[in-house]
Structures are given as C-alpha cells and as structure tokens.
Design a protein around this motif. Structure first.
Motif, short mmCIF file in Angstrom:
data_model
loop_
_atom_site.label_atom_id
_atom_site.label_comp_id
_atom_site.label_asym_id
_atom_site.label_seq_id
_atom_site.Cartn_x
_atom_site.Cartn_y
_atom_site.Cartn_z
N THR A 88 28.26 41.27 44.26
CA THR A 88 27.57 41.91 43.14
C THR A 88 26.28 41.18 42.77
N ASN A 89 26.10 39.99 43.33
CA ASN A 89 24.95 39.13 43.02
C ASN A 89 24.87 38.86 41.52
N LYS A 90 26.06 38.66 40.93
CA LYS A 90 26.14 38.41 39.50
C LYS A 90 27.17 37.33 39.19
N VAL A 91 27.00 36.70 38.05
CA VAL A 91 28.07 35.88 37.47
C VAL A 91 28.95 36.84 36.68
N GLN A 92 30.26 36.81 36.96
CA GLN A 92 31.18 37.72 36.29
C GLN A 92 32.36 36.95 35.70
N ASP A 93 32.83 37.44 34.56
CA ASP A 93 34.06 36.90 34.00
C ASP A 93 35.22 37.75 34.50
N LEU A 94 36.42 37.46 34.03
CA LEU A 94 37.60 38.16 34.54
C LEU A 94 37.52 39.67 34.30
N GLU A 95 37.17 40.07 33.08
CA GLU A 95 37.17 41.48 32.75
C GLU A 95 36.10 42.26 33.52
N SER A 96 34.89 41.71 33.62
CA SER A 96 33.83 42.42 34.34
C SER A 96 34.13 42.47 35.84
N ARG A 97 34.80 41.43 36.35
CA ARG A 97 35.18 41.45 37.76
C ARG A 97 36.25 42.50 38.02
N LEU A 98 37.17 42.65 37.08
CA LEU A 98 38.18 43.69 37.21
C LEU A 98 37.54 45.07 37.22
N LEU A 99 36.51 45.27 36.39
CA LEU A 99 35.81 46.55 36.40
C LEU A 99 35.20 46.84 37.76
N THR A 100 34.63 45.80 38.39
CA THR A 100 34.05 45.96 39.73
C THR A 100 35.12 46.38 40.73
N CYS A 101 36.27 45.71 40.69
CA CYS A 101 37.35 46.03 41.63
C CYS A 101 37.91 47.42 41.37
N MET A 102 38.04 47.80 40.12
CA MET A 102 38.55 49.12 39.79
C MET A 102 37.60 50.21 40.28
N GLU A 103 36.31 49.91 40.27
CA GLU A 103 35.32 50.88 40.75
C GLU A 103 35.28 50.95 42.26
N THR A 104 35.19 49.79 42.92
CA THR A 104 35.03 49.78 44.37
C THR A 104 36.33 50.10 45.12
N LEU A 105 37.45 49.62 44.61
CA LEU A 105 38.72 49.81 45.31
C LEU A 105 39.44 51.10 44.90
N GLN A 106 39.36 51.43 43.60
CA GLN A 106 40.14 52.56 43.10
C GLN A 106 39.31 53.79 42.76
N GLY A 107 38.00 53.62 42.68
CA GLY A 107 37.15 54.78 42.43
C GLY A 107 36.89 55.11 40.98
N ASN A 124 42.15 49.49 27.86
CA ASN A 124 43.43 48.90 27.48
C ASN A 124 44.14 48.34 28.71
N ASN A 125 44.01 49.03 29.83
CA ASN A 125 44.61 48.55 31.08
C ASN A 125 43.93 47.28 31.59
N VAL A 126 42.61 47.20 31.38
CA VAL A 126 41.88 45.98 31.77
C VAL A 126 42.42 44.78 31.00
N THR A 127 42.70 44.97 29.72
CA THR A 127 43.25 43.89 28.91
C THR A 127 44.62 43.45 29.43
N ALA A 128 45.46 44.41 29.80
CA ALA A 128 46.77 44.08 30.35
C ALA A 128 46.64 43.34 31.68
N LEU A 129 45.75 43.79 32.52
CA LEU A 129 45.51 43.10 33.81
C LEU A 129 45.03 41.67 33.57
N ALA A 130 44.10 41.49 32.63
CA ALA A 130 43.59 40.16 32.32
C ALA A 130 44.69 39.25 31.79
N THR A 131 45.60 39.83 31.02
CA THR A 131 46.71 39.04 30.46
C THR A 131 47.61 38.52 31.57
N TRP A 132 47.96 39.37 32.52
CA TRP A 132 48.82 38.94 33.63
C TRP A 132 48.12 37.91 34.52
#
Length: 264
Positions: A88-107, A124-132
């Motif tokens: 992504t050529n970016k510095v990402q935290d956990l939540e923003s990285r999850l958004l990238t994966c949800m977009e590229t992998l899951q659409g 809300n699902n991103v928060t649950a993923l970050a918690t785990w």
C-alpha cells in the motif's frame, strides 16, 4: 501557633496523598475483579470466527491477510503495529490494515466501511477482528519498527499532533498525557510521551468500556479523544490517528500488552 499550623498542614498533605493512593488502588482492584469476566472475550470469539469465515463479494476468508509478519501470521503482529507496508506504500495500524485486507481479499469497499457509523455493520466487525488479533499478542512486548523513512515521518507527524493545541478548549493530547502525576475523576493519566509501563496507555487497547458497554479499538479511543478536545471527528483510519498511534507505539517499546483490557 506556627508549629500547630505546620503540623496541621503536614497531616492534610499526608491524608491527601493516602486518599489519592487509595483511589488508584481501588480502581485497580475494581478492574482486576472485572477482568475474570471481561466481555471482550465475546468479541475475541467473534473476531476469530470472522477471520476464518468466507465473506464478502469474493466469498473469501482473511486467512491470507498479511499483518506485517507474513500472510496469515497473527501472533506477534499486534505489538509491531503501526508499521510500513510495501503493497500500500503506507504506514498502517491494525484497523486500517484490516480494511485493506477486507477490500483486497474479500471484495468489501474499505471507504464505505470507514464511513459507517460506529458500532454498526462492517466497522463493528473490524473492532471484533482487532480484539481477537490483539489478544493473540497478549503478554508480548511492543516493538514497533521505526527504520523506514515513512515510519520515521509518521512518528514525527504523530509527535507534532500530540502537542498541537486547538479546538474551542485549546486542548492537545499532551494536556492530559504529557507529564507524570496527572489524574481525572480519580483515574491516573499515563504520560504517553515516554514508555508509560506495562498495560498502560497504548498497551491497553482494544478495551471493553464498562461505562457504556462497548468495545473500543485504538482507532475509536483516539477518535473519542479528539471529540473530547472539541476537534472535528477524524475519519476512521485517518492518517492523523495512525500517526498518533505510531508516536505512542514507538514510545511504548518494551511495554507488555494486556489488550484486550477492561476500562471504566
């Protein structure tokens, strides 16, 4: 009379110090009692299920998501985020990285998720993923990488934002978290300009908020801090919050993560 006044003053100061210590100890005991039944465990379970579940337009799981330690590697990833990602050529935290994966992998559409009101839909699902994911690194020490030029830049931006005063109250992050010994409503405020110690500040989020019955990730914690400072509410996953996370995370090097924790 002077001696009497001095003696009374000494007693008042001593009693005040004892009361302060008692309040801090009482809050610590309160949290310890709640920790055994921390509702964050429910979010952990949901997050783990979401990680493996095939979802989205591409009907895929997140099991190939790269959080910085290779596709699918979760353990140890949380304590090294935010960090630079070449794809992504970016510095990402956990939540923003999850958004990238949800977009590229899951659409999913990452921008739409970021705009979703708190506590609803995929955010809300991103928060649950970050918690785990955070729970998978519980007890590990924070060790954010800070060698790439983008990481160093984000650290410096985060530092400036931390001390930047503004809003109707002329507040900054440093107003509450810029020196030792500060408290609010009987609660200690960690000094986040340095390593605040194990399980304090950056090392305690995501956390379950007992007062409102909600699970908050670090993104949501920072957004609410901006709200309390009377700043405009940042977009979920904004560069500003990631920069602040980088600054605090690098400063927390060596601190042990207790996330997901429990807060008042």
């Amino acid at each position: 009379m002077k001696r009497l006044a001095l003696a009374i003053g000494t007693v008042v100061v001593a009693c005040s110090a004892m009361a302060q210590k008692s309040a801090s100890d009482g809050i610590a005991e309160y949290r310890a009692m709640l920790q055994d039944g921390n509702p964050a465990e429910l979010f952990e379970a949901k997050g783990e299920d979401l990680w493996r579940q095939k979802r989205g337009p591409k009907n895929a799981s997140l099991e190939q998501c790269d959080l910085g330690k290779g596709p699918g590697v979760v353990k140890g990833a949380f304590v090294e985020l935010p960090r630079y990602f070449a794809d992504t050529n970016k510095v990402q935290d956990l939540e923003s990285r999850l958004l990238t994966c949800m977009e590229t992998l899951q659409g999913f559409n990452a921008a739409d998720i970021a705009k979703t009101p708190y506590g609803k839909g995929e955010q809300n699902n991103v928060t649950a993923l970050a918690t785990w994911i955070a729970a998978e690194s519980r007890g590990m020490k924070f060790n954010l990488p800070n060698s790439h030029v983008a990481e160093k830049t984000m650290y410096e931006v985060g530092k400036r934002l931390f001390f930047m005063r503004g809003g109707s109250h002329d507040f900054a992050c440093a107003t509450c978290h810029g020196e030792d010994g500060k408290r609010i409503r009987l609660q200690d405020l960690p000094n986040l300009t340095k390593n605040p110690g194990d399980g304090a500040g950056f090392a305690a989020w995501p956390a379950y908020r007992v007062s409102n019955g909600q699970m908050w990730s670090m993104q949501l914690r920072l957004n609410d801090c901006y709200r309390q400072q009377r700043f405009p509410y940042p977009l979920f996953g904004s560069d500003a919050t990631i920069a602040l996370g980088t600054y605090m995370g690098v400063n927390a090097k060596g601190a042990e993560s207790i996330a997901p924790a429990i807060k008042r």
